[in-house]
Design a protein around this motif. Structure first.
Motif, PDB file in Angstrom:
ATOM      1  N   GLY A   1      25.380  39.525  49.437  1.00  0.00           N
ATOM      2  CA  GLY A   1      26.018  40.207  48.308  1.00  0.00           C
ATOM      3  C   GLY A   1      27.533  40.075  48.282  1.00  0.00           C
ATOM      4  O   GLY A   1      28.220  40.903  47.675  1.00  0.00           O
ATOM      5  N   ILE A   2      28.052  39.045  48.964  1.00  0.00           N
ATOM      6  CA  ILE A   2      29.509  38.842  49.034  1.00  0.00           C
ATOM      7  C   ILE A   2      29.900  37.680  48.127  1.00  0.00           C
ATOM      8  O   ILE A   2      29.242  36.630  48.146  1.00  0.00           O
ATOM      9  N   LEU A   3      30.947  37.887  47.338  1.00  0.00           N
ATOM     10  CA  LEU A   3      31.426  36.838  46.430  1.00  0.00           C
ATOM     11  C   LEU A   3      32.772  36.307  46.911  1.00  0.00           C
ATOM     12  O   LEU A   3      33.481  36.983  47.662  1.00  0.00           O
ATOM     13  N   PHE A   4      33.135  35.105  46.465  1.00  0.00           N
ATOM     14  CA  PHE A   4      34.365  34.502  46.997  1.00  0.00           C
ATOM     15  C   PHE A   4      35.598  35.358  46.697  1.00  0.00           C
ATOM     16  O   PHE A   4      36.569  35.343  47.452  1.00  0.00           O
ATOM     17  N   LEU A   5      35.532  36.126  45.607  1.00  0.00           N
ATOM     18  CA  LEU A   5      36.658  37.015  45.288  1.00  0.00           C
ATOM     19  C   LEU A   5      36.921  37.984  46.442  1.00  0.00           C
ATOM     20  O   LEU A   5      38.064  38.316  46.751  1.00  0.00           O
ATOM     21  N   ASP A   6      35.830  38.442  47.080  1.00  0.00           N
ATOM     22  CA  ASP A   6      35.963  39.402  48.192  1.00  0.00           C
ATOM     23  C   ASP A   6      36.683  38.782  49.389  1.00  0.00           C
ATOM     24  O   ASP A   6      37.228  39.509  50.216  1.00  0.00           O
ATOM     25  N   ARG A   7      36.641  37.469  49.487  1.00  0.00           N
ATOM     26  CA  ARG A   7      37.217  36.777  50.644  1.00  0.00           C
ATOM     27  C   ARG A   7      38.666  36.366  50.416  1.00  0.00           C
ATOM     28  O   ARG A   7      39.325  35.889  51.334  1.00  0.00           O
ATOM     29  N   MET A   8      39.142  36.504  49.186  1.00  0.00           N
ATOM     30  CA  MET A   8      40.517  36.077  48.907  1.00  0.00           C
ATOM     31  C   MET A   8      41.516  37.040  49.556  1.00  0.00           C
ATOM     32  O   MET A   8      41.288  38.252  49.572  1.00  0.00           O
ATOM     33  N   GLU A   9      42.573  36.490  50.097  1.00  0.00           N
ATOM     34  CA  GLU A   9      43.603  37.340  50.716  1.00  0.00           C
ATOM     35  C   GLU A   9      44.529  37.917  49.656  1.00  0.00           C
ATOM     36  O   GLU A   9      45.158  38.949  49.852  1.00  0.00           O
ATOM     37  N   SER A  10      44.640  37.195  48.554  1.00  0.00           N
ATOM     38  CA  SER A  10      45.511  37.606  47.467  1.00  0.00           C
ATOM     39  C   SER A  10      44.960  36.977  46.193  1.00  0.00           C
ATOM     40  O   SER A  10      44.324  35.920  46.235  1.00  0.00           O
ATOM     41  N   PHE A  11      45.166  37.635  45.047  1.00  0.00           N
ATOM     42  CA  PHE A  11      44.684  37.095  43.782  1.00  0.00           C
ATOM     43  C   PHE A  11      45.749  36.245  43.079  1.00  0.00           C
ATOM     44  O   PHE A  11      45.591  35.870  41.924  1.00  0.00           O
ATOM     45  N   GLU A  12      46.802  35.943  43.797  1.00  0.00           N
ATOM     46  CA  GLU A  12      47.890  35.177  43.200  1.00  0.00           C
ATOM     47  C   GLU A  12      47.431  33.827  42.647  1.00  0.00           C
ATOM     48  O   GLU A  12      47.919  33.355  41.633  1.00  0.00           O
ATOM     49  N   SER A  13      46.475  33.209  43.353  1.00  0.00           N
ATOM     50  CA  SER A  13      46.017  31.878  42.932  1.00  0.00           C
ATOM     51  C   SER A  13      44.881  31.951  41.911  1.00  0.00           C
ATOM     52  O   SER A  13      44.449  30.923  41.384  1.00  0.00           O
ATOM     53  N   LEU A  14      44.344  33.138  41.652  1.00  0.00           N
ATOM     54  CA  LEU A  14      43.191  33.264  40.755  1.00  0.00           C
ATOM     55  C   LEU A  14      43.537  32.665  39.388  1.00  0.00           C
ATOM     56  O   LEU A  14      44.539  33.046  38.777  1.00  0.00           O
ATOM     57  N   SER A  15      42.718  31.714  38.932  1.00  0.00           N
ATOM     58  CA  SER A  15      43.074  30.934  37.743  1.00  0.00           C
ATOM     59  C   SER A  15      41.847  30.641  36.898  1.00  0.00           C
ATOM     60  O   SER A  15      40.765  30.407  37.441  1.00  0.00           O
ATOM     61  N   TYR A  16      42.043  30.606  35.591  1.00  0.00           N
ATOM     62  CA  TYR A  16      41.038  29.992  34.733  1.00  0.00           C
ATOM     63  C   TYR A  16      41.060  28.496  34.989  1.00  0.00           C
ATOM     64  O   TYR A  16      42.094  27.936  35.399  1.00  0.00           O
ATOM     65  N   LEU A  17      39.891  27.866  34.732  1.00  0.00           N
ATOM     66  CA  LEU A  17      39.762  26.442  35.039  1.00  0.00           C
ATOM     67  C   LEU A  17      40.845  25.602  34.363  1.00  0.00           C
ATOM     68  O   LEU A  17      41.420  24.694  34.971  1.00  0.00           O
ATOM     69  N   GLU A  18      41.123  25.900  33.102  1.00  0.00           N
ATOM     70  CA  GLU A  18      42.112  25.115  32.365  1.00  0.00           C
ATOM     71  C   GLU A  18      43.499  25.226  33.023  1.00  0.00           C
ATOM     72  O   GLU A  18      44.213  24.229  33.183  1.00  0.00           O
ATOM     73  N   GLU A  19      43.861  26.435  33.400  1.00  0.00           N
ATOM     74  CA  GLU A  19      45.165  26.634  34.053  1.00  0.00           C
ATOM     75  C   GLU A  19      45.153  26.050  35.468  1.00  0.00           C
ATOM     76  O   GLU A  19      46.157  25.517  35.937  1.00  0.00           O
ATOM     77  N   TYR A  20      43.994  26.160  36.141  1.00  0.00           N
ATOM     78  CA  TYR A  20      43.867  25.525  37.454  1.00  0.00           C
ATOM     79  C   TYR A  20      44.145  24.026  37.327  1.00  0.00           C
ATOM     80  O   TYR A  20      44.933  23.467  38.085  1.00  0.00           O
TER      81      TYR A  20
END
Ligand code: ZN
Length: 188
Positions: free
Chosen positions: A154-173
């Motif tokens: 029940g763990i998602l990759f969001l839970d493993r991120m140290e910071s959401f600074e890099s969180l991006s929509y695909l287009e912006e990624y």
């Protein structure tokens, strides 16, 4: 063979601990069909891995891989991930989760983020023939396995991120991050 509906962020099945499968049931028609359908679904959405909870099945099983190939004792850093279904896997991290890399998830579409993972894992599991397998994996294949294994708890990759600074929509990624990173950011 069928393409299954993929559960999306917010569905409780993604947050539940999946249950072990009786190894004797692996070769049953139902489980074999589920494995085939999971491979079809993973390919349809261009994923490199898919866990059973992502198709609303709360069992400890995932499929990974890009190409057919024999499974040796070690999947190296630069090796293509061989296609395989792993049932009731036990995944042991080798070293601390300090290797940063981009991940996506078919259950969290169009989003990418940088996630720290162990650079290598040891895996014990049953394969789709009902045989026990064990191997080590490094680099990207090790990352995919850690991502899929987390889904079973029940763990998602969001839970493993140290910071959401890099969180991006695909287009912006693609626009702002991918060209600097040299990473394909495949979805799992
Ligand atoms: Zn995922």
């Amino acid at each position: 063979m069928a393409i299954l509906k993929v559960s999306r962020l917010g569905h409780p099945v993604l947050r539940a601990r999946a249950h072990e499968l009786d190894p004797k049931s692996i070769t049953s028609e139902g489980v074999q069909r589920l494995i085939d359908d999971m491979f079809d679904t993973m390919r349809e959405y261009s994923g490199v891995g898919l866990a059973a909870p992502q198709v609303h099945e709360g069992v400890r099983m995932f499929v990974v891989g890009l190409r057919p190939g024999p499974l040796g004792p070690e999947i190296g850093e630069d090796d293509d991930m061989p296609m395989m279904a792993l049932v009731n896997p036990e995944v042991t991290l080798v070293g601390k989760p300090t290797s940063m890399g981009w991940e996506g998830c078919l259950s969290i579409p169009e989003i990418r983020g940088r996630v720290p993972r162990a650079a290598a894992v040891r895996v014990k599991a049953w394969d789709r023939t009902g045989a026990q397998v064990s191997f080590t994996a490094k680099g990207f294949p090790a990352r995919v396995i850690q991502h899929e294994y987390d889904h079973l708890d029940g763990i998602l990759f969001l839970d493993r991120m140290e910071s959401f600074e890099s969180l991006s929509y695909l287009e912006e990624y693609d626009r702002y991050w991918a060209r600097h990173e040299g990473d394909d950011g495949g979805a799992e």
